[in-house]
Design a protein around this motif. Sequence first.
Motif, PDB file in Angstrom:
ATOM      1  N   TRP A  96       0.831  -1.207   0.000  1.00 50.70           N
ATOM      2  CA  TRP A  96       0.000   0.000   0.000  1.00 50.70           C
ATOM      3  C   TRP A  96       0.864   1.256   0.000  1.00 50.70           C
ATOM      4  O   TRP A  96       0.588   2.223  -0.723  1.00 50.70           O
ATOM      5  CB  TRP A  96      -0.903  -0.040   1.228  1.00 50.70           C
ATOM      6  N   TRP A  97       1.947   1.262   0.771  1.00 47.78           N
ATOM      7  CA  TRP A  97       2.833   2.425   0.831  1.00 47.78           C
ATOM      8  C   TRP A  97       3.565   2.616  -0.500  1.00 47.78           C
ATOM      9  O   TRP A  97       3.728   3.758  -0.962  1.00 47.78           O
ATOM     10  CB  TRP A  97       3.834   2.257   1.967  1.00 47.78           C
ATOM     11  N   SER A  98       4.005   1.546  -1.131  1.00 48.42           N
ATOM     12  CA  SER A  98       4.699   1.662  -2.415  1.00 48.42           C
ATOM     13  C   SER A  98       3.780   2.260  -3.476  1.00 48.42           C
ATOM     14  O   SER A  98       4.189   3.127  -4.267  1.00 48.42           O
ATOM     15  CB  SER A  98       5.196   0.281  -2.866  1.00 48.42           C
TER      16      SER A  98
ATOM     17  N   THR B 174       2.116   9.614  -5.629  1.00 50.78           N
ATOM     18  CA  THR B 174       2.518  10.945  -5.165  1.00 50.78           C
ATOM     19  C   THR B 174       3.628  11.508  -6.030  1.00 50.78           C
ATOM     20  O   THR B 174       3.605  12.692  -6.421  1.00 50.78           O
ATOM     21  CB  THR B 174       2.972  10.868  -3.704  1.00 50.78           C
ATOM     22  N   GLU B 175       4.614  10.692  -6.353  1.00 54.56           N
ATOM     23  CA  GLU B 175       5.712  11.163  -7.192  1.00 54.56           C
ATOM     24  C   GLU B 175       5.232  11.490  -8.602  1.00 54.56           C
ATOM     25  O   GLU B 175       5.680  12.473  -9.205  1.00 54.56           O
ATOM     26  CB  GLU B 175       6.809  10.091  -7.240  1.00 54.56           C
ATOM     27  N   GLU B 176       4.323  10.685  -9.152  1.00 55.77           N
ATOM     28  CA  GLU B 176       3.780  10.991 -10.475  1.00 55.77           C
ATOM     29  C   GLU B 176       3.010  12.303 -10.470  1.00 55.77           C
ATOM     30  O   GLU B 176       3.099  13.089 -11.423  1.00 55.77           O
ATOM     31  CB  GLU B 176       2.876   9.841 -10.935  1.00 55.77           C
TER      32      GLU B 176
ATOM     33  N   ASP C 190       4.273  12.403   4.951  1.00 54.34           N
ATOM     34  CA  ASP C 190       2.903  12.840   5.214  1.00 54.34           C
ATOM     35  C   ASP C 190       2.068  12.848   3.939  1.00 54.34           C
ATOM     36  O   ASP C 190       0.916  12.394   3.931  1.00 54.34           O
ATOM     37  CB  ASP C 190       2.910  14.247   5.840  1.00 54.34           C
ATOM     38  N   LYS C 191       2.637  13.356   2.839  1.00 55.52           N
ATOM     39  CA  LYS C 191       1.903  13.374   1.583  1.00 55.52           C
ATOM     40  C   LYS C 191       1.618  11.958   1.086  1.00 55.52           C
ATOM     41  O   LYS C 191       0.529  11.670   0.571  1.00 55.52           O
ATOM     42  CB  LYS C 191       2.695  14.141   0.529  1.00 55.52           C
ATOM     43  N   ILE C 192       2.599  11.074   1.248  1.00 56.76           N
ATOM     44  CA  ILE C 192       2.398   9.685   0.806  1.00 56.76           C
ATOM     45  C   ILE C 192       1.308   9.021   1.629  1.00 56.76           C
ATOM     46  O   ILE C 192       0.447   8.307   1.090  1.00 56.76           O
ATOM     47  CB  ILE C 192       3.722   8.911   0.910  1.00 56.76           C
ATOM     48  N   TYR C 193       1.298   9.253   2.930  1.00 50.78           N
ATOM     49  CA  TYR C 193       0.277   8.638   3.777  1.00 50.78           C
ATOM     50  C   TYR C 193      -1.117   9.158   3.434  1.00 50.78           C
ATOM     51  O   TYR C 193      -2.072   8.373   3.324  1.00 50.78           O
ATOM     52  CB  TYR C 193       0.595   8.910   5.249  1.00 50.78           C
TER      53      TYR C 193
ATOM     54  N   ASP D 217       9.621   1.446   9.808  1.00 51.83           N
ATOM     55  CA  ASP D 217      10.245   0.247   9.229  1.00 51.83           C
ATOM     56  C   ASP D 217       9.780   0.014   7.793  1.00 51.83           C
ATOM     57  O   ASP D 217      10.576  -0.361   6.913  1.00 51.83           O
ATOM     58  CB  ASP D 217       9.920  -0.979  10.089  1.00 51.83           C
ATOM     59  N   VAL D 218       8.501   0.237   7.552  1.00 51.41           N
ATOM     60  CA  VAL D 218       7.978   0.052   6.195  1.00 51.41           C
ATOM     61  C   VAL D 218       8.609   1.056   5.238  1.00 51.41           C
ATOM     62  O   VAL D 218       8.979   0.711   4.096  1.00 51.41           O
ATOM     63  CB  VAL D 218       6.438   0.189   6.205  1.00 51.41           C
ATOM     64  N   ILE D 219       8.746   2.312   5.663  1.00 52.20           N
ATOM     65  CA  ILE D 219       9.339   3.340   4.800  1.00 52.20           C
ATOM     66  C   ILE D 219      10.782   2.987   4.459  1.00 52.20           C
ATOM     67  O   ILE D 219      11.218   3.111   3.302  1.00 52.20           O
ATOM     68  CB  ILE D 219       9.243   4.712   5.490  1.00 52.20           C
TER      69      ILE D 219
END
Length: 925
Positions: free
Chosen positions: A690-692, A698-700, A720-723, A912-914
């Motif tokens: 989900w984070w990936s 977000t980057e796109e 924060d923006k990714i979450y 850890d996930v990040i």
Amino acid sequence: MPHSDSSDLEPDSSHALHPTIREEVQDLMMSSDNDTVHVPPPHLAARFSRSSNLRRKSSATSSRRNSLSSHHSSRSSRSAHGGPCSTHIAQHLRRASIIETRKARLADRAAHAEQVRLRAALAKAAPRASTSSEERALAAKQAREKFLAQVAANCAEEVKRAKKVAEDTREKKAAEHLKLKEDMIERLAEAEKRRLLQQQNQRRPRTATLPSVEERKVLIRSPRNETEAAKVIQKAWRNSKRRSIVSDFLELGLTLENIQKTSFEDVGSLLSQDKVLETTTKVLRMYGLQDNDSDITGESTATRTFLSAFLVLGHPAQVLSQEGEQEKDLIEKAKNALLCFDTVVVNPSLSPSTNQLELLSDAYASFQTAFTAWKDRDSSVLLDTMLAQFVELDAIWQTVKNDKEGLVSEDYREGIQHNQTLLLVRLKRLAGPDRAMKMITAAVRKSRKAKGKKEPVGDVRPRAASLPSVDATAPTLTPIEASVSDIDADTPEPGNRKATSLLPDNRTIMHELAINKEYRIDTKPKMDMRENAIQAVSANMRQGFESGHGDLFIVAMAETIREKLLSLVVPGKSLHTLISDSLDTEMIANQVKMGAFSYQQFFTFMNSLLPKICAPVRDAEVKALADDQTEDPIERLAKLNYVVDLLSVDHANFSLQMNAPLLIKEAIGYEQRCFANAVGGQTLKRTSKWWSEAKRKTEEEIVRRSGRDQSTPANRATSDKIYIQGLVDLAIGVTEWHEVDIPETLELDRSRISRMRVDILHMVVISAILLTAKNLMRRDVRSQWKEQAQRMWDLPFTDGQAFIAAIESRYALPPNTKTQLSGTTERILLDGRDRQVSHPVVKVLLQKIQAHVYTRLSASSADERVKAASSASQVLSSGGLAEFVVQIGAMVNELQRVADVDREAHGKWYDDVIKAVNQEDVSGA
């Protein structure tokens, strides 16, 4: 015998076999001359014979050899040399050779024809590739279609331009005709005035001597008395004043041509100047368009209304939100009013006629009526929008005002007060002070009442409950199961027990309490499934009785009810002792074993005990249970178990009400311990995935918006923006829930996110239908059709006519409009049934909601959040979502609390996930 042509004997002709027959006939005829056959010597026979395996060299030689002349010459030659005896053998040998040669030739031709046939069949069977000619033909066809489309577009543009020119010409001719008409009326009025003036002059006697020409020129009639002198002076003074006022107005340069050449902002500032307002007021009062007795506010409003005609005609795109029938009528009446006004003030030295003043008065009254109707409709939309903004700010303040420790209320207070003050000033200016305050008070009271704490009617405190206390170091709430205990493999599974329970587990209660401080366990969803829950417990018990475990089920049910009831009373009290002794498990087991257990005595005891324990609000359920005299003991046990569960929920809610502050303090720590025990040392695969995905999106979006320039913090993909991006993608969608892989950290919010997705689906479907109806009916998209939206909310997506009927309940739909709306509604409802986004309107509305929610959740400071909340109503209304401003605002607030609790409770797991995702990206790069 006649001599045949050599072409008839050609071996390559179509009749290849005919020469052979003719040769045989000729040989027979020639051989008939000499009955005796003379065989030549071998050395002579060899000279005339040919080998059979040799092929003929040419058809010409063969024809020459087969002709009659050849035969005659041959005979004469042979006769001369004495060789007629070998004629028969030589003929036969030659004929055999010719036949063999022709057979070989025919075989070759047949083989060649077969090869040609095979090649043709293969070519026909093989897939035909597009040749260059076909490609050129296709390209030419596409170019021709493109050219025709361009020609059609150019023609359409020319037709549009021609129509515009024709319309302008018609308007110009109409204006010229009106001007000529006004000039004619003016001339007639002037003639009438001169006639009246001439009649007023004293007539001279016929016998009187006529004055000379010079005397007539200097003849001035003097007033006969002071009254006439005063009238003359007043008339001169009024004409002078009129000329002065009209000249001052003309010096302002307020013409339609100048207004169109000037920008909208400059025109607005010009019309708001005091000099312009005063001069225009004098002109309107002079021509009788304003009453002299009206107050200053009324005069200012009438003057601004008149000056608005210049804005409406000069800059219609900025003034009018759409081009409906009402707007067209307003433009037409504004045009008529200004034309009549121009005819009056065109020449300051001439006073307007009575007919001109009447036309001006009628045109101005029509424009004022149309402008008032348009303003009332537009102002109602603006009032609703600003009221929604005010209510949203009040809701934010009600949420953060009690937070004294984190100083959140201080950060929000100043921004909220500033924005509410601006909205209050605008509301008072638009609706008046008294009406604005009444509307604000009613809207805020309604919002607070809707968001307030919902409690059951009556006293909810259990009669046997005392003020509970909770240990702050280990907050626990004993969950109460709604089925029998786990005694052996034949008893119900724990999952079945959880499905029929009215109480959630401890972790869910603490999580909900951390998100909502006023959280109470809601029994309404489970009460709606009351019959299903009772039937599930009854089915399990019947299955146990049929399998031979009926005694165990009776003992287990008694033990379960005993544990539930003991948790509702205070230990050491009389009720606690009574329940412990009367529902002793060993005693009930012995009675069941000996066959002495009485269902009637058990139910009588429970009917007398429950009224002493339950809350007053549950007296009706307890009385209904006591009055139920069903003969089936299994069904009565199931109903008893359900009522005891209701009492457990009341007791749990009362405990939450008393101990909520202590539980909220420990909610985050309790969730961290529970999540650590549930996860253990396992990798959070769903959270990483989900984070990936959220990071990629977000980057796109950053690259699309600002390129690859990440020098500023606003262009960087922060955590924060990714979450927020991942949370928005998870909650703001319409697809089926099984298609979304929820992360482990948000597992407790599964039902909440599922509910939000269903609500979003209803919002976009209903808003798409209402937006289509507004556009077809040429209504303002910002207008709120809340009644129609509320009626559509409960309708199934399978009945399209019901949605049309909801709109027709208030607005009349023409036949063509209804047909178009019905077709569009069916296509939109198809998306709703399939839980997909394919219709363009639905897709755009979903994107607007996602963008709005992302903007509000990603606001970092208090000022940004207040600004986003204050403009939310305007943004959503202009986007076609005016009916769901409040619902979307509540959804944003709920997601904000979910995000805060989730990141605070699972922060170290997210770190850890990040790190893991970043390492994968680096290794992949």
